[in-house]
Write an enzyme that holds these catalytic residues in place. Structure first.
Site, PDB file in Angstrom:
ATOM      1  N   GLY A  12       0.833  -1.213   0.000  1.00 41.93           N
ATOM      2  CA  GLY A  12       0.000   0.000   0.000  1.00 41.93           C
ATOM      3  C   GLY A  12       0.860   1.253   0.000  1.00 41.93           C
ATOM      4  CB  SER A  14       0.184   4.088  -4.363  1.00 40.81           C
ATOM      5  OG  SER A  14      -1.044   3.905  -3.685  1.00 40.81           O
ATOM      6  NE  ARG A  15      -4.983   6.449  -0.852  1.00 38.00           N
ATOM      7  CZ  ARG A  15      -5.877   5.626  -1.399  1.00 38.00           C
ATOM      8  NH1 ARG A  15      -5.897   5.464  -2.700  1.00 38.00           N
ATOM      9  NH2 ARG A  15      -6.744   4.983  -0.647  1.00 38.00           N
ATOM     10  CB  VAL A  80      -1.994  -7.296   0.438  1.00 41.53           C
ATOM     11  CG1 VAL A  80      -0.829  -6.381   0.112  1.00 41.53           C
ATOM     12  CG2 VAL A  80      -3.183  -6.520   0.983  1.00 41.53           C
ATOM     13  CG  ASN A 106       0.895   1.334   4.856  1.00 42.43           C
ATOM     14  OD1 ASN A 106       0.620   2.070   5.807  1.00 42.43           O
ATOM     15  ND2 ASN A 106       0.511   1.621   3.609  1.00 42.43           N
ATOM     16  CB  SER A 158      -5.584   1.274  13.834  1.00 36.32           C
ATOM     17  OG  SER A 158      -6.422   2.329  14.272  1.00 36.32           O
ATOM     18  CE1 TYR A 171      -8.588   0.332   9.402  1.00 36.29           C
ATOM     19  CE2 TYR A 171      -8.921   1.305  11.569  1.00 36.29           C
ATOM     20  CZ  TYR A 171      -8.164   1.174  10.421  1.00 36.29           C
ATOM     21  OH  TYR A 171      -6.977   1.867  10.294  1.00 36.29           O
ATOM     22  CE  LYS A 175      -5.484  -1.382  10.183  1.00 36.18           C
ATOM     23  NZ  LYS A 175      -4.258  -1.529   9.384  1.00 36.18           N
ATOM     24  CB  ILE A 204      -2.419   9.541  10.389  1.00 33.34           C
ATOM     25  CG1 ILE A 204      -1.911   8.765  11.619  1.00 33.34           C
ATOM     26  CG2 ILE A 204      -1.265  10.047   9.537  1.00 33.34           C
ATOM     27  CD1 ILE A 204      -1.046   9.521  12.592  1.00 33.34           C
TER      28      ILE A 204
HETATM   29  P1  NAI Z   1      -4.856   5.381   2.460  1.00 28.83           P
HETATM   30  O1  NAI Z   1      -6.239   4.979   2.123  1.00 28.83           O
HETATM   31  O2  NAI Z   1      -4.402   6.779   2.193  1.00 28.83           O
HETATM   32  O3  NAI Z   1      -3.801   4.379   1.782  1.00 28.83           O
HETATM   33  C1  NAI Z   1      -3.973   2.987   1.851  1.00 28.83           C
HETATM   34  C2  NAI Z   1      -3.065   2.337   0.851  1.00 28.83           C
HETATM   35  O4  NAI Z   1      -3.323   0.910   0.845  1.00 28.83           O
HETATM   36  C3  NAI Z   1      -3.316   2.810  -0.565  1.00 28.83           C
HETATM   37  O5  NAI Z   1      -2.086   2.929  -1.234  1.00 28.83           O
HETATM   38  C4  NAI Z   1      -4.152   1.696  -1.169  1.00 28.83           C
HETATM   39  O6  NAI Z   1      -4.052   1.609  -2.571  1.00 28.83           O
HETATM   40  C5  NAI Z   1      -3.515   0.498  -0.499  1.00 28.83           C
HETATM   41  N1  NAI Z   1      -4.371  -0.703  -0.534  1.00 28.83           N
HETATM   42  C6  NAI Z   1      -5.650  -0.824  -0.138  1.00 28.83           C
HETATM   43  N2  NAI Z   1      -6.090  -2.066  -0.367  1.00 28.83           N
HETATM   44  C7  NAI Z   1      -5.054  -2.755  -0.907  1.00 28.83           C
HETATM   45  C8  NAI Z   1      -4.879  -4.089  -1.360  1.00 28.83           C
HETATM   46  N3  NAI Z   1      -5.874  -4.983  -1.300  1.00 28.83           N
HETATM   47  N4  NAI Z   1      -3.669  -4.442  -1.880  1.00 28.83           N
HETATM   48  C9  NAI Z   1      -2.661  -3.559  -1.947  1.00 28.83           C
HETATM   49  N5  NAI Z   1      -2.766  -2.278  -1.534  1.00 28.83           N
HETATM   50  C10 NAI Z   1      -3.952  -1.888  -1.034  1.00 28.83           C
HETATM   51  O7  NAI Z   1      -4.671   5.024   4.005  1.00 28.83           O
HETATM   52  P2  NAI Z   1      -3.619   5.506   5.085  1.00 28.83           P
HETATM   53  O8  NAI Z   1      -4.302   6.431   5.995  1.00 28.83           O
HETATM   54  O9  NAI Z   1      -2.343   5.878   4.453  1.00 28.83           O
HETATM   55  O10 NAI Z   1      -3.438   4.122   5.893  1.00 28.83           O
HETATM   56  C11 NAI Z   1      -2.295   3.289   5.800  1.00 28.83           C
HETATM   57  C12 NAI Z   1      -2.382   2.265   6.912  1.00 28.83           C
HETATM   58  O11 NAI Z   1      -2.434   2.944   8.177  1.00 28.83           O
HETATM   59  C13 NAI Z   1      -3.651   1.407   6.855  1.00 28.83           C
HETATM   60  O12 NAI Z   1      -3.353   0.088   7.242  1.00 28.83           O
HETATM   61  C14 NAI Z   1      -4.557   2.069   7.877  1.00 28.83           C
HETATM   62  O13 NAI Z   1      -5.497   1.176   8.379  1.00 28.83           O
HETATM   63  C15 NAI Z   1      -3.545   2.507   8.915  1.00 28.83           C
HETATM   64  N6  NAI Z   1      -4.003   3.561   9.798  1.00 28.83           N
HETATM   65  C16 NAI Z   1      -4.350   4.807   9.312  1.00 28.83           C
HETATM   66  C17 NAI Z   1      -4.779   5.791  10.188  1.00 28.83           C
HETATM   67  C18 NAI Z   1      -5.157   7.167   9.724  1.00 28.83           C
HETATM   68  O14 NAI Z   1      -5.627   7.948  10.574  1.00 28.83           O
HETATM   69  N7  NAI Z   1      -4.995   7.531   8.478  1.00 28.83           N
HETATM   70  C19 NAI Z   1      -4.880   5.538  11.639  1.00 28.83           C
HETATM   71  C20 NAI Z   1      -4.484   4.215  12.029  1.00 28.83           C
HETATM   72  C21 NAI Z   1      -4.056   3.275  11.133  1.00 28.83           C
END
Ligand code: NAI
Length: 263
Positions: A12, A14-15, A80, A106, A158, A171, A175, A204
């Protein structure tokens, strides 16, 4: 925290948080294998940012590309939750750079709803990506790391996995499961020189949290002891530490990066 000569797979990437993790690891000299659902667009932008960050950082002593590979960031399209995709991802990483030292699980999604209204497919989708995805990646990488007798696995959990959250039962379950897997794998793999830890981010600022109204965000920030929403960089730095040799004697731990939200 010099990671030169190390190869990291980040899912994950990309962003959001994953992008910053890729950049942070590249800045410290690591080869980066960026797993993204699509190998185009945002993933390529992240790869370019990694190369730029690596070029700007002070040249690491042993930072030469392994196996002559240059650039040292590659993008692999991978879901994944798909065992075949994950196998290809790890094989590509190992073939390209010769080894896999760091795995950051991630990739994650949310499909929120109160229990009464939660659809079975929304439960399954979240568990399959967040929990099964981490399982598949660890399973596929563990053989490589065991043979190397070296590995660093960092799973992104998380605060919701520790404390729960109304409307996020699926979720939270995924987690919390990641934390259980982390602690179990730390026990299973410790004797082979592999550490397994989790990072539990709080609130975040990424696409995942972008839908919240500005006044809700302000209220949330007010309740955080450090009085701000976290950045993806805040999380990436914690991940880089756990991925480094400096964290060699830390395993089975959950590091909250939440501004003191749940102290
Ligand atoms: P986001 O939505 O900005 O990025 C998620 C990334 O995972 C994207 O690049 C997406 O393409 C990729 N992804 C999703 N499903 C996928 C799959 N099946 N196979 C491969 N890639 C896949 O989310 P963010 O905020 O960057 O989150 C990253 C991690 O941090 C996640 O695991 C999220 O649960 C965790 N997290 C985020 C929080 C927040 O406040 N943003 C808080 C706590 C945990």
């Amino acid at each position: 925290m010099d990671l030169s000569g190390k190869t990291a797979v980040v899912t994950g990437g990309s962003r959001g948080i994953g992008r910053e993790i890729c950049i942070e690891l590249a800045k410290r000299g690591a080869n980066v294998v960026l797993c993204a659902r699509s190998a185009e667009g945002a993933a390529q932008e992240t790869a370019a940012l990694c190369e730029a960050a690596r070029a700007e950082s002070p040249a690491p002593a042993e930072g030469e590309p392994q196996n002559g590979q240059d650039p040292r960031t590659i993008v692999v399209a991978c879901n994944v939750a798909d065992a075949g995709d994950v196998k290809t991802l790890m094989e590509t990483a190992r073939r390209t750079f010769g080894r896999i030292d760091i795995l950051v699980n991630n990739a994650g999604i949310t499909k929120d709803g109160l229990l009464m209204r939660m659809k079975e497919e929304d439960f399954d989708a979240v568990i399959n990506t967040n929990l099964k995805g981490a399982f598949l990646c660890m399973k596929e990488v563990s053989g490589v790391m065991m043979r190397q007798r070296y590995g660093r696995i960092v799973n992104i959990s998380s605060v919701v996995g520790i404390h729960g959250n109304a409307g996020q039962m699926n979720y939270a379950a995924s987690k919390a499961g990641v934390i259980g897997m982390t602690k179990s794998m730390a026990r299973e793999l410790g004797s082979r020189g592999i550490t397994v830890n989790a990072v539990a981010p709080g609130f975040i600022d990424t696409d995942m949290t972008a839908a919240l109204a500005p006044d809700t965000r302000e209220k949330m920030a007010e309740q955080i002891p450090l009085k701000r929403i976290g950045t993806p960089q805040d999380v990436a730095k914690a991940v880089a530490f756990l991925a480094s040799d400096e964290a060699a004697y830390i395993t089975g731990q959950v590091l909250s990066v939440d501004g003191g939200m749940y102290t």
